[in-house]
Scaffold this motif. Structure first.
Motif, short mmCIF file in Angstrom:
data_model
loop_
_atom_site.label_atom_id
_atom_site.label_comp_id
_atom_site.label_asym_id
_atom_site.label_seq_id
_atom_site.Cartn_x
_atom_site.Cartn_y
_atom_site.Cartn_z
N GLY A 297 -1.98 13.70 -11.82
CA GLY A 297 -1.94 12.25 -11.93
C GLY A 297 -0.50 11.74 -11.99
N HIS A 298 0.31 12.47 -12.75
CA HIS A 298 1.71 12.08 -12.90
C HIS A 298 2.39 12.09 -11.52
CE1 HIS A 298 5.81 11.95 -14.38
NE2 HIS A 298 6.08 13.06 -13.71
N TYR A 299 2.17 13.15 -10.77
CA TYR A 299 2.83 13.24 -9.47
C TYR A 299 2.21 12.30 -8.45
CZ TYR A 299 5.93 16.72 -11.15
OH TYR A 299 6.91 17.34 -11.85
N ARG A 300 0.93 11.97 -8.62
CA ARG A 300 0.32 10.97 -7.75
C ARG A 300 1.07 9.65 -7.91
NH1 ARG A 300 -2.83 7.32 -9.26
NH2 ARG A 300 -3.56 8.45 -11.10
N GLU A 301 1.34 9.29 -9.18
CA GLU A 301 2.06 8.04 -9.43
C GLU A 301 3.49 8.11 -8.93
OE1 GLU A 301 1.58 7.40 -13.61
OE2 GLU A 301 -0.59 7.07 -13.38
N MET A 302 4.12 9.30 -9.19
CA MET A 302 5.51 9.45 -8.78
C MET A 302 5.63 9.37 -7.25
SD MET A 302 8.02 12.52 -9.88
CE MET A 302 8.56 13.16 -8.33
N MET A 303 4.73 10.03 -6.55
CA MET A 303 4.82 10.06 -5.10
C MET A 303 4.45 8.69 -4.51
SD MET A 303 6.05 12.95 -4.68
CE MET A 303 6.04 13.87 -3.19
N THR A 304 3.59 7.94 -5.21
CA THR A 304 3.30 6.58 -4.76
C THR A 304 4.57 5.75 -4.81
OG1 THR A 304 1.09 6.80 -5.68
CG2 THR A 304 1.80 4.58 -5.08
N GLY A 305 5.31 5.91 -5.91
CA GLY A 305 6.59 5.22 -6.04
C GLY A 305 7.54 5.62 -4.92
N LEU A 306 7.54 6.92 -4.62
CA LEU A 306 8.42 7.44 -3.58
C LEU A 306 8.03 6.87 -2.21
CD1 LEU A 306 10.69 9.68 -3.55
CD2 LEU A 306 8.97 11.11 -2.46
N ALA A 307 6.72 6.75 -1.98
CA ALA A 307 6.25 6.19 -0.71
C ALA A 307 6.72 4.74 -0.57
CB ALA A 307 4.73 6.29 -0.62
N LEU A 308 6.62 3.98 -1.68
CA LEU A 308 7.07 2.58 -1.64
C LEU A 308 8.57 2.51 -1.37
CD1 LEU A 308 4.95 1.07 -4.56
CD2 LEU A 308 4.57 0.87 -2.08
N LEU A 309 9.33 3.41 -2.01
CA LEU A 309 10.77 3.47 -1.76
C LEU A 309 11.03 3.79 -0.29
CD1 LEU A 309 12.43 5.34 -4.77
CD2 LEU A 309 12.87 3.02 -3.94
N GLY A 310 10.20 4.70 0.26
CA GLY A 310 10.32 5.08 1.66
C GLY A 310 10.15 3.87 2.56
N TYR A 311 9.13 3.04 2.25
CA TYR A 311 8.90 1.82 3.05
C TYR A 311 10.12 0.91 2.98
CZ TYR A 311 4.15 2.49 4.62
OH TYR A 311 3.06 2.94 5.30
N LEU A 312 10.69 0.81 1.77
CA LEU A 312 11.85 -0.05 1.57
C LEU A 312 13.02 0.45 2.43
CD1 LEU A 312 12.33 -2.51 -0.30
CD2 LEU A 312 13.63 -0.95 -1.78
N ALA A 313 13.24 1.78 2.38
CA ALA A 313 14.34 2.38 3.13
C ALA A 313 14.14 2.16 4.63
CB ALA A 313 14.44 3.87 2.81
N VAL A 314 12.91 2.41 5.10
CA VAL A 314 12.63 2.23 6.53
C VAL A 314 12.82 0.77 6.93
CG1 VAL A 314 10.81 2.29 8.26
CG2 VAL A 314 11.13 4.24 6.74
N ALA A 315 12.37 -0.14 6.05
CA ALA A 315 12.50 -1.57 6.34
C ALA A 315 13.98 -1.95 6.50
CB ALA A 315 11.86 -2.39 5.20
N MET A 316 14.81 -1.38 5.61
CA MET A 316 16.24 -1.70 5.69
C MET A 316 16.84 -1.15 6.98
SD MET A 316 17.12 -1.27 1.68
CE MET A 316 18.76 -0.66 1.84
N ALA A 317 16.45 0.07 7.34
CA ALA A 317 16.96 0.67 8.57
C ALA A 317 16.54 -0.15 9.79
CB ALA A 317 16.45 2.10 8.69
N LEU A 318 15.30 -0.59 9.80
CA LEU A 318 14.79 -1.37 10.93
C LEU A 318 15.48 -2.72 11.00
CD1 LEU A 318 10.95 -0.58 10.73
CD2 LEU A 318 12.60 0.31 12.38
N GLN A 319 15.70 -3.28 9.82
CA GLN A 319 16.37 -4.58 9.73
C GLN A 319 17.76 -4.49 10.37
OE1 GLN A 319 15.20 -7.38 8.33
NE2 GLN A 319 17.07 -8.58 8.62
N TRP A 320 18.41 -3.34 10.07
CA TRP A 320 19.76 -3.12 10.59
C TRP A 320 19.72 -2.97 12.10
CZ3 TRP A 320 21.26 1.72 12.73
CH2 TRP A 320 22.62 1.79 13.07
#
Lengths: 770, 206
Positions: free
Chosen positions: A632-655
């Motif tokens: 459960g702990h890692y499910r939450e952690m990886m969900t956070g990581l996935a959201l961060l991933g979206y943020l990073a990809v969004a910034m790259a695409l924006q650029w």
């Protein structure tokens, strides 16, 4: 580097790769001759490296069970059961090298009797300990005399004089429980049935990965022989870790073949339809084969063995690794006039970028400290890299002719123009509909972090083991107490403090039983206390009986015999099943385990846990809950990581794409939400593996958006996307057939996600004029 | 768990095997002489020589053996006491008639076996005894005599040898235990009638 130097570098690299592939082939031949495959689900989970006591306990408990196979033969009449059990045993014995019978040796029993006899005065059952102080000596004398005059032997295990109240026999009887010996068979009665218990040890250290189930087949044949011998209706149940391992291997074999060969067939078909030549087909298949072999080899080299779940997961790699070859041939088809090597030089930056992003996406799976996930990440990264190198180094060298144009390829390539766009009022309605589906699905989504998601034992085997547990009262390997103390005697005393509480739970019917070394080997303090309780009462009984019979019955006051000590006890053959509970010295502390039997889902685990908090040196361990918590702990952690991933990809695409970047990202984001929502709609639980699938979906899905952006309305690019997406979809679709819930969830998430992103991406493609 | 089997060492384990026919013709002949009535009543006299006791322990009383139920062993001298061995338990009944369960075999099946051995010895059930003992026919002046040597390892722990003698009934049982203790039981005034248990007798088996 001049162009002529470049000309020479290519063949050298290709030859170096050929040498490596040759070594790989040799490695694979040796590996599969005796595959080092791991089936233990626990091996996928983080160990307790920081807690060596718990690690030793888990290890010993697991090790003591790895080879044990238990068979119960039951029926209404003992005659039938005995005959059936004997026939069963004979069938098993007739096949040497599979299962060795664990018969009980009379020698072991005599050894135990001889060990305890000098100190039998120091042994009492909890009931005796409780009742003796309040008992009426005259009454005790009377029943002791009755026993003396009863027909048959008057003594028990020792002479009447040494144990006038026959207390030691009762001590043994308590340990024997319901189990006895009949016709040379271990027998007991439960549920109005007679049962014979047969124990075997599996002799196969490794099992073959050929889909066969040797032990299960042998047991089935023995069962058939037993049924014939019984001439009636009997019930046979079996269980044990080797059966699970074998079943897991057989199923994994089927799944690996289905997923691997299924997606290979699909890739081959797609490649044939798109390129219409044999050579592209063979070369793409070759790159996949080398990729898979490299995955197995690197994992085996790094970890010593390959887990079955890694193998099943790895089989889906076929659907991702084919991208490089297809891209190459799609470009060749478009520009057949360009020489292969210069074409490859032109493609290399794009392919390398694709490899790096995919490998990074896979390696992100390994961020969680789960050995299993890391193995899968390593397998995938190594496999993708090998497939990539094969394409880059060999394809230009082995490629002789550009693929033909095909109607199939033209049709797919041309379909992009007609693909609908989501825009305007109609687009708004579609988006609203999608949001409703997402909202409805998320509302129904059920989270499940239990360890069950990693297990996939056949239901009949689980039911069989349940039956064994209810008859024999097998201890639970996942919930137990850990005891710690500075020395052995303190350890035994702490165990006794715990077992006294547990005994009261057993008396109240809250617990079926428990297993502890101190049940067999009391602390010296308890031995002294019990002897001190017994001796005066027995002396009185002997004196009263002696007075009535005119005999002098007192026993000479012997020097206290040496107390029973753990070191000697552990040497006894009968101690063998309990040795796993004795952990020895760890980090300067003595450790032991007390196991519980008869735990069920209704058991009050909180109450059991609270017992430990009140006792010194006692710890309650609930492995299931801990692992569930961890997942459960890692499910939450990886969900956070996935959201961060979206943020990073969004910034790259924006650029890269500026204001219109959302067109590349939104399809993947929508597909991700929809695929999670669909899990809710179909009732599949959301768990760690579903989140991991989302990470991979982000890596794969955004590519489609990027390609459509980079190569606006380019039919060749759209063809490559389609062929790639179709094979990826099929590979993960086949993974969703896995019987392992975690892999099924992973496969389903990607099946939905890839299908959706494939359909949605072109809907948001920019206008060619934009 | 293996250790639990030690239970057998004190439980006088006997296996109720499906009746194997006595193959020895002499044994078959003896078997044919024996009464096969449902109920047997009589007197017994027992003498036990036990380690640590100077004198033999002598006792006497009456017994009722009901094939379907078990054995009532009623010691009258030197102390009145009653033991009832039934299918699933060993009861001791005091002079006031209060029963106390000494051993319950409900969950072990052990008591059936104890009861089985005692009954087999009293009625001379050779088919059952031959599963646990090597039976040898001895020369005898009157009636018959048998020497039983246990073959079952668990029984070997308890008994060295058992001698049986009798005519239409078993008249004497001599037991030599592995511990060195010995006992002799003589049966007398054996009767097969009435064939029904009295109400008081039947009550003890309930």
């Amino acid at each position: 580097m001049t162009s002529s130097q470049r000309q020479r570098v290519w063949p050298i690299l290709a030859l170096v790769w050929a040498a490596l592939v040759l070594a790989l082939t040799w490695q694979q031949v040796t590996f599969w001759r005796a595959p080092a495959l791991d089936t233990d689900v626990m091996a996928l989970l983080p160990g307790e490296a920081q807690d060596s006591l718990l690690a030793t306990a888990s290890e010993q408990i697991a090790a003591s069970a790895t080879r044990q196979v238990v068979v119960l033969v039951g029926g209404a009449e003992w005659a039938q059961v005995g005959a059936a059990a004997q026939a069963f045993d004979q069938t098993v014995a007739a096949e040497p090298g599979a299962l060795s019978p664990q018969a009980l040796e009379p020698k072991a029993l005599n050894e135990a009797l001889d060990y305890y006899r000098p100190q039998q005065i120091a042994l009492l059952t909890p009931q005796q300990r409780q009742q003796l102080p309040d008992s009426d000596v005259a009454e005790l004398t009377q029943s002791s005399l009755a026993r003396l005059y009863a027909p048959g032997p008057s003594g028990g295990l020792v002479s009447w004089r040494d144990d006038p109240l026959n207390l030691w026999s009762a001590w043994w009887q308590e340990r024997a429980g319901a189990i006895g010996l009949r016709d040379g068979l271990v027998a007991l009665q439960a549920d109005d049935k007679h049962w014979a218990v047969l124990r075997y040890e599996s002799l196969q250290s490794a099992f073959r990965f050929d889909g066969s189930e040797h032990i299960a087949d042998l047991l089935a044949r023995a069962g058939a022989a037993a049924t014939v011998a019984s001439q009636g209706s009997i019930e046979i149940v079996h269980g044990g870790v080797p059966l699970h391992a074998e079943a897991a291997a057989a199923r994994a074999n089927w799944e690996v073949n289905t997923i691997g060969l299924g997606s290979l067939a699909a890739v081959v078909l797609l490649v044939w339809c798109a390129f219409r030549r044999l050579r592209p087909l063979l070369l793409v298949a070759l790159s996949l084969g080398i990729g898979m072999a490299a995955g197995v080899a690197v994992t085996a080299l790094l970890y010593g063995q390959v887990h079955l779940l890694t193998l099943i997961f790895g089989a889906s790699l076929v659907g991702v690794a084919e991208d490089y070859g297809i891209h190459y041939y799609a470009s060749r088809q478009r520009s057949p006039e360009q020489p292969p090597r210069s074409m490859m030089r032109h493609l290399l930056p794009g392919l390398a970028l694709a490899l790096v992003t995919s490998v990074l996406a896979y390696l992100a799976l390994g961020l969680a400290p789960f050995p299993g996930l890391r193995q899968m990440a390593v397998f995938s990264a190594a496999g993708l890299t090998a497939a990539f190198l094969t394409v880059v180094l060999w394809f230009p060298w082995l490629d002789r002719a550009a693929p033909r144009r095909s109607g199939f390829a033209e049709a797919i390539a041309g379909s992009l123009q007609r693909w609908p766009r989501i825009r305007g009022r109609r687009g708004l309605v579609v988006m609203l509909g999608l949001l409703l589906i997402i909202g409805g699905g998320l509302a129904q989504l059920r989270v499940d972090d239990s360890l069950r998601s990693l297990r996939s034992s056949p239901p009949d085997l689980l039911a069989s083991e349940q039956a064994i547990a209810s008859v024999l009262g097998l201890p639970s390997p996942a919930q137990f107490y850990l005891i710690q103390a500075t020395d052995e005697q303190e350890l035994l005393q702490r165990e006794e403090a715990l077992t006294d509480v547990l005994q009261s739970l057993v008396d109240e019917g809250e617990l079926a039983g428990f297993e502890a070394v101190s049940q067999w080997l009391p602390s010296i303090a308890r031995q002294r206390a019990d002897a001190a309780l017994r001796l005066p009462i027995e002396n009185e009984v002997r004196a009263q009986a002696g007075a009535l019979l005119g005999e002098h019955l007192s026993v000479p006051v012997s020097d206290q015999a040496e107390p029973l000590q753990p070191a000697d006890w552990l040497q006894l053959q009968i101690a063998e099943p309990l040795r796993a509970l004795w952990l020895g010295v760890i980090d300067g502390q003595q450790g032991s385990v007390v196991m519980l039997s008869g735990l069920s889902r209704d058991s009050d685990l909180d109450a059991l846990a609270s017992i430990a908090t009140e006792l010194e040196g006692v710890r309650w361990v609930n492995r299931s809950a801990e692992i569930g918590g961890l997942l459960g702990h890692y499910r939450e952690m990886m969900t956070g990581l996935a959201l961060l991933g979206y943020l990073a990809v969004a910034m790259a695409l924006q650029w890269r794409f500026g204001r219109r970047a959302w067109r590349a990202l939104l399809p993947t984001a929508l597909a991700a939400l929809l695929s999670v929502a669909l899990l809710g709609w179909i009732g599949e639980p959301f768990q760690l593996f579903s989140v991991l699938a989302q990470l991979l979906l982000l890596g794969i899905g955004v590519d489609y958006g990027i390609f459509l952006f980079e190569h606006r309305e380019d039919p060749a690019s759209w063809l490559a996307i389609n062929v790639g997406a179709a094979s990826t979809l099929l590979a993960f679709g086949l993974l969703s057939l896995s019987t392992t819930p975690a892999l099924r969830s992973f496969g389903l998430s990607l099946l939905f996600g890839i299908a959706l992103v494939w359909m949605l991406s072109p809907c948001f493609r920019p206008q060619s004029t934009e | 768990m293996a250790i639990r089997l030690l239970l057998t060492l004190f439980a006088l384990w006997v296996v109720p095997v499906p009746a194997a026919e006595a193959t020895d013709p002499a044994l078959a002949e003896i078997s044919a002489q024996l009464s096969s009535s449902a109920v047997l009543r009589g007197q017994f006299q027992q003498s036990k020589q036990i380690e640590g006791f100077r004198n033999p322990l002598r006792s006497s009383g009456r017994l009722v053996m009901a094939r379907e139920h078990g054995v009532i062993w009623e010691t009258q001298s030197p102390f009145p006491s009653t033991i009832v061995l039934s299918q699933d338990q060993l009861l001791s009944v005091d002079t006031q008639g209060n029963a106390k369960v000494l051993l319950s075999g409900a969950d072990s099946g052990a008591m059936g076996a104890v009861h089985g051995l005692l009954m087999a010895l009293i009625v001379g059930d050779f088919a059952q005894l031959s599963a646990q003992f090597a039976i040898e026919v001895q020369p005898s002046d009157q009636g018959w005599a048998l020497l039983l040597t246990p073959t079952d390892p668990a029984l070997q722990q308890a008994f060295a040898q058992i001698e049986l003698s009798g005519d239409e009934f078993v008249r004497q049982v001599r037991m030599r235990e592995s511990s060195g203790d010995r006992s002799v039981i003589d049966f007398g005034e054996l009767q097969t009638l009435p064939e029904q248990l009295s109400a008081a007798e039947a009550q003890l088996f309930d």
